[in-house]
Design a protein around this motif. Structure first.
Motif, PDB file in Angstrom:
ATOM      1  N   CYS A 227      15.924   6.003 -14.412  1.00  0.00           N
ATOM      2  CA  CYS A 227      15.835   6.338 -15.834  1.00  0.00           C
ATOM      3  C   CYS A 227      15.918   7.850 -16.030  1.00  0.00           C
ATOM      4  O   CYS A 227      16.626   8.338 -16.920  1.00  0.00           O
TER       5      CYS A 227
ATOM      6  N   CYS B 106      19.445   9.151 -15.618  1.00  0.00           N
ATOM      7  CA  CYS B 106      20.241   8.860 -16.810  1.00  0.00           C
ATOM      8  C   CYS B 106      19.972   9.908 -17.896  1.00  0.00           C
ATOM      9  O   CYS B 106      20.905  10.403 -18.545  1.00  0.00           O
TER      10      CYS B 106
ATOM     11  N   GLN C 233      11.208  11.133 -21.257  1.00  0.00           N
ATOM     12  CA  GLN C 233      10.867  11.412 -19.869  1.00  0.00           C
ATOM     13  C   GLN C 233       9.378  11.694 -19.700  1.00  0.00           C
ATOM     14  O   GLN C 233       8.810  11.407 -18.645  1.00  0.00           O
TER      15      GLN C 233
ATOM     16  N   ASN D 247       8.098   8.270 -19.427  1.00  0.00           N
ATOM     17  CA  ASN D 247       8.577   7.725 -18.161  1.00  0.00           C
ATOM     18  C   ASN D 247       7.822   8.333 -16.980  1.00  0.00           C
ATOM     19  O   ASN D 247       7.410   7.640 -16.051  1.00  0.00           O
TER      20      ASN D 247
END
Length: 201
Positions: A6, A9, A176, A179
């Motif tokens: 992730c 990306c 992020q 994340n």
């Protein structure tokens, strides 16, 4: 998807945005697409380098960190206590916060520049003829700027692009942060469930 995937990306998306923001800021140094004779005739907000520093240089660092997380992805080090996955994800939160600050700086500068309007020659002096964004909804006011040619649509377009792109950067870095928080708390693949139930690749 693993946390590192992730992050990669997000990093892949941030890099072209940083390049575009830098280019947009550079173009603003050429009002109407032309070289000015006096640097004092350039809109003040351009000199704060919101696109070059905030959404450009400062955004490259978190983008590279996000891309590097894939190489330290949890699925590649399950069961390895020394892989430092938690620390890597925690560090990504810090860099994501730096990205938010940089992009936020560019976002605020762009909003101020759009509200204030460009500096231009009105026939008597170089000044800011617009107030509180009144020119945005009334195109007839644009004629107040006699020089540089097309300075109003030029600044409006580029600062609008900076506003949009820096806004996207803030959102991506915010993602992020979330994340990285999950990666820091979760730690390994077995906990996160991205390597299967037994934690093996």
């Amino acid at each position: 998807m693993c946390m590192g995937g992730c992050a990669k990306c997000l990093g892949t998306t941030l890099i072209p945005l940083a390049v575009l923001c830098t280019l947009a800021n550079i173009l603003l140094f050429f009002p109407g697409g032309k070289v000015v004779e006096n640097n004092l005739h350039i809109t003040d907000e351009v000199w704060y380098f919101g696109g070059i520093l905030g959404s450009g240089v400062l955004m490259i660092f978190p983008a590279l960190v996000f891309l590097g997380l894939k190489n330290n992805d949890c699925c590649g080090c399950c069961g390895n206590a020394s892989c430092g996955k938690r620390f890597a994800m925690f560090s990504s939160i810090i860099f994501a916060a730096i990205g938010v600050l940089g992009a936020g700086y560019c976002f605020v500068l762009s909003a101020v520049a759009l509200n204030r309007g460009p500096k231009c020659y009105t026939g008597t002096q170089w000044t800011y003829p617009f107030q509180d964004g009144n020119y945005l909804a009334n195109h007839t006011l644009w004629s107040a700027c006699q020089s540089p040619e097309n300075i109003v649509p030029w600044n409006l377009t580029l600062f609008s692009l900076l506003l949009i792109m820096s806004g996207i950067q803030v959102v991506l870095c915010g993602i992020q942060v979330v994340n990285g928080l999950f990666g820091t708390i979760c730690g390994d693949c077995k906990c996160c469930g991205c390597c299967g139930g037994d934690g093996t690749v």
